[in-house]
Design a protein around this motif. Structure first.
Motif, PDB file in Angstrom:
ATOM      1  N   LYS A  74      -1.134   8.800   6.885  1.00  0.00           N
ATOM      2  CA  LYS A  74      -0.492   8.242   5.691  1.00  0.00           C
ATOM      3  C   LYS A  74      -0.813   6.771   5.451  1.00  0.00           C
ATOM      4  N   HIS A  75      -1.415   6.097   6.420  1.00  0.00           N
ATOM      5  CA  HIS A  75      -1.747   4.685   6.214  1.00  0.00           C
ATOM      6  C   HIS A  75      -3.026   4.510   5.395  1.00  0.00           C
ATOM      7  N   HIS A  76      -3.635   5.591   4.982  1.00  0.00           N
ATOM      8  CA  HIS A  76      -4.785   5.522   4.083  1.00  0.00           C
ATOM      9  C   HIS A  76      -4.316   5.782   2.665  1.00  0.00           C
ATOM     10  N   TRP A  77      -4.711   4.919   1.740  1.00  0.00           N
ATOM     11  CA  TRP A  77      -4.264   5.084   0.355  1.00  0.00           C
ATOM     12  C   TRP A  77      -4.678   6.440  -0.194  1.00  0.00           C
ATOM     13  N   GLN A  78      -5.766   7.019   0.296  1.00  0.00           N
ATOM     14  CA  GLN A  78      -6.249   8.304  -0.204  1.00  0.00           C
ATOM     15  C   GLN A  78      -5.245   9.432   0.055  1.00  0.00           C
ATOM     16  N   TRP A  79      -4.396   9.276   1.071  1.00  0.00           N
ATOM     17  CA  TRP A  79      -3.375  10.277   1.387  1.00  0.00           C
ATOM     18  C   TRP A  79      -2.419  10.426   0.210  1.00  0.00           C
ATOM     19  N   TRP A  80      -2.250   9.362  -0.547  1.00  0.00           N
ATOM     20  CA  TRP A  80      -1.267   9.286  -1.626  1.00  0.00           C
ATOM     21  C   TRP A  80      -1.847   9.667  -2.990  1.00  0.00           C
ATOM     22  N   VAL A  81      -3.060  10.193  -2.996  1.00  0.00           N
ATOM     23  CA  VAL A  81      -3.734  10.591  -4.231  1.00  0.00           C
ATOM     24  C   VAL A  81      -3.858  12.117  -4.245  1.00  0.00           C
ATOM     25  N   LEU A  82      -3.390  12.712  -5.323  1.00  0.00           N
ATOM     26  CA  LEU A  82      -3.443  14.164  -5.471  1.00  0.00           C
ATOM     27  C   LEU A  82      -4.383  14.535  -6.612  1.00  0.00           C
ATOM     28  N   SER A  83      -5.423  15.278  -6.284  1.00  0.00           N
ATOM     29  CA  SER A  83      -6.301  15.833  -7.317  1.00  0.00           C
ATOM     30  C   SER A  83      -5.706  17.171  -7.725  1.00  0.00           C
ATOM     31  N   LYS A  84      -5.264  17.245  -8.966  1.00  0.00           N
ATOM     32  CA  LYS A  84      -4.599  18.457  -9.448  1.00  0.00           C
ATOM     33  C   LYS A  84      -5.622  19.495  -9.909  1.00  0.00           C
ATOM     34  N   ASP A  85      -5.181  20.731  -9.984  1.00  0.00           N
ATOM     35  CA  ASP A  85      -6.067  21.828 -10.372  1.00  0.00           C
ATOM     36  C   ASP A  85      -6.620  21.680 -11.778  1.00  0.00           C
ATOM     37  N   ASP A  86      -5.896  20.964 -12.645  1.00  0.00           N
ATOM     38  CA  ASP A  86      -6.375  20.802 -14.023  1.00  0.00           C
ATOM     39  C   ASP A  86      -7.310  19.602 -14.170  1.00  0.00           C
ATOM     40  N   PHE A  92       0.631   8.360  -6.087  1.00  0.00           N
ATOM     41  CA  PHE A  92       2.010   8.124  -5.670  1.00  0.00           C
ATOM     42  C   PHE A  92       2.138   6.752  -5.019  1.00  0.00           C
ATOM     43  N   PRO A  93       3.311   6.136  -5.126  1.00  0.00           N
ATOM     44  CA  PRO A  93       3.515   4.866  -4.414  1.00  0.00           C
ATOM     45  C   PRO A  93       3.565   5.117  -2.906  1.00  0.00           C
ATOM     46  N   MET A  94       2.915   4.258  -2.143  1.00  0.00           N
ATOM     47  CA  MET A  94       2.931   4.387  -0.687  1.00  0.00           C
ATOM     48  C   MET A  94       4.288   3.954  -0.146  1.00  0.00           C
ATOM     49  N   SER A  95       4.719   4.602   0.922  1.00  0.00           N
ATOM     50  CA  SER A  95       5.956   4.190   1.580  1.00  0.00           C
ATOM     51  C   SER A  95       5.753   2.807   2.193  1.00  0.00           C
ATOM     52  N   LYS A  96       6.851   2.117   2.436  1.00  0.00           N
ATOM     53  CA  LYS A  96       6.757   0.764   2.989  1.00  0.00           C
ATOM     54  C   LYS A  96       6.040   0.759   4.341  1.00  0.00           C
ATOM     55  N   LYS A  97       6.391   1.700   5.227  1.00  0.00           N
ATOM     56  CA  LYS A  97       5.762   1.742   6.552  1.00  0.00           C
ATOM     57  C   LYS A  97       4.265   2.021   6.439  1.00  0.00           C
ATOM     58  N   ARG A  99       2.285   1.313   3.863  1.00  0.00           N
ATOM     59  CA  ARG A  99       1.631   0.108   3.321  1.00  0.00           C
ATOM     60  C   ARG A  99       1.433  -0.929   4.418  1.00  0.00           C
ATOM     61  N   LEU A 100       2.487  -1.130   5.206  1.00  0.00           N
ATOM     62  CA  LEU A 100       2.398  -2.103   6.298  1.00  0.00           C
ATOM     63  C   LEU A 100       1.316  -1.705   7.300  1.00  0.00           C
ATOM     64  N   GLU A 101       1.300  -0.424   7.659  1.00  0.00           N
ATOM     65  CA  GLU A 101       0.294   0.036   8.619  1.00  0.00           C
ATOM     66  C   GLU A 101      -1.109  -0.090   8.037  1.00  0.00           C
ATOM     67  N   MET A 102      -1.260   0.143   6.731  1.00  0.00           N
ATOM     68  CA  MET A 102      -2.570   0.003   6.108  1.00  0.00           C
ATOM     69  C   MET A 102      -3.071  -1.432   6.238  1.00  0.00           C
ATOM     70  N   LEU A 103      -2.204  -2.405   5.972  1.00  0.00           N
ATOM     71  CA  LEU A 103      -2.615  -3.802   6.132  1.00  0.00           C
ATOM     72  C   LEU A 103      -2.933  -4.118   7.594  1.00  0.00           C
ATOM     73  N   CYS A 104      -2.137  -3.581   8.502  1.00  0.00           N
ATOM     74  CA  CYS A 104      -2.419  -3.770   9.931  1.00  0.00           C
ATOM     75  C   CYS A 104      -3.764  -3.156  10.290  1.00  0.00           C
ATOM     76  N   ASP A 105      -4.064  -1.991   9.700  1.00  0.00           N
ATOM     77  CA  ASP A 105      -5.341  -1.316   9.930  1.00  0.00           C
ATOM     78  C   ASP A 105      -6.488  -2.181   9.425  1.00  0.00           C
ATOM     79  N   TRP A 106      -6.360  -2.710   8.235  1.00  0.00           N
ATOM     80  CA  TRP A 106      -7.408  -3.569   7.683  1.00  0.00           C
ATOM     81  C   TRP A 106      -7.602  -4.813   8.547  1.00  0.00           C
ATOM     82  N   ASN A 107      -6.496  -5.427   8.975  1.00  0.00           N
ATOM     83  CA  ASN A 107      -6.583  -6.606   9.848  1.00  0.00           C
ATOM     84  C   ASN A 107      -7.258  -6.255  11.174  1.00  0.00           C
ATOM     85  N   GLY A 108      -6.812  -5.154  11.780  1.00  0.00           N
ATOM     86  CA  GLY A 108      -7.349  -4.734  13.067  1.00  0.00           C
ATOM     87  C   GLY A 108      -8.811  -4.334  12.992  1.00  0.00           C
ATOM     88  N   ALA A 109      -9.192  -3.680  11.906  1.00  0.00           N
ATOM     89  CA  ALA A 109     -10.597  -3.280  11.739  1.00  0.00           C
ATOM     90  C   ALA A 109     -11.477  -4.519  11.629  1.00  0.00           C
TER      91      ALA A 109
END
Length: 146
Positions: A74-86, A92-97, A99-109
């Motif tokens: 869930k720390h990847h923004w792509q997890w929050w994107v839904l490609s619909k059948d049409d 979707f908005p990312m949860s606070k945790k 979002r925080l982990e995503m920034l930590c991931d970017w910093n750590g990478a």
């Protein structure tokens, strides 16, 4: 064991270490510990190792591994994107945790790859390719100017 596998394992451990330290700073203790555990699954580990350290030209294996990784973490923004059948896309908005982990991931990478944290520059270079909910994008940009 092949050297490219050891080199990738070394990178994963270094990446996880730096992300864990970043997560600990913001109170995400458990997420810091379990961050990117899916990268140890054979379905991700071998395609990543081959792609980054064996110079394999098999983009399909890597692309599938990357898709699996995004949809398992869930720390990847792509997890929050839904490609619909049409053909529509819902963001979707990312949860606070997450979002925080995503920034930590970017910093750590950044730290694991180059030895320095340059998250704001990374974001500026890549933001046009990120499908982020307006609320998530606003939060990220506020965090990066602190």
């Amino acid at each position: 064991i092949n050297m490219h596998l050891l080199k990738y394992l070394n990178y994963i451990i270094k990446h996880k270490w730096y992300v864990m330290l970043e997560c600990f700073k913001v109170g995400l203790i458990w997420r810091g510990i379990i961050h990117d555990m899916s990268k140890f699954r054979p379905s991700e580990f071998f395609p990543y190792a081959n792609y980054f350290y064996k110079n394999s030209n098999d983009d399909n294996d890597f692309d599938m591994a990357w898709l699996l990784h995004q949809k398992c973490n869930k720390h990847h923004w792509q997890w929050w994107v839904l490609s619909k059948d049409d053909g529509d896309v819902m963001i979707f908005p990312m949860s606070k945790k997450s979002r925080l982990e995503m920034l930590c991931d970017w910093n750590g990478a950044g730290k694991a790859i180059s030895g320095k944290v340059d998250t704001k520059n990374f974001y500026e270079k890549n933001k046009q390719n990120m499908k982020l909910h307006d609320e998530t994008r606003g939060w990220i940009e506020c965090e990066l100017i602190k």
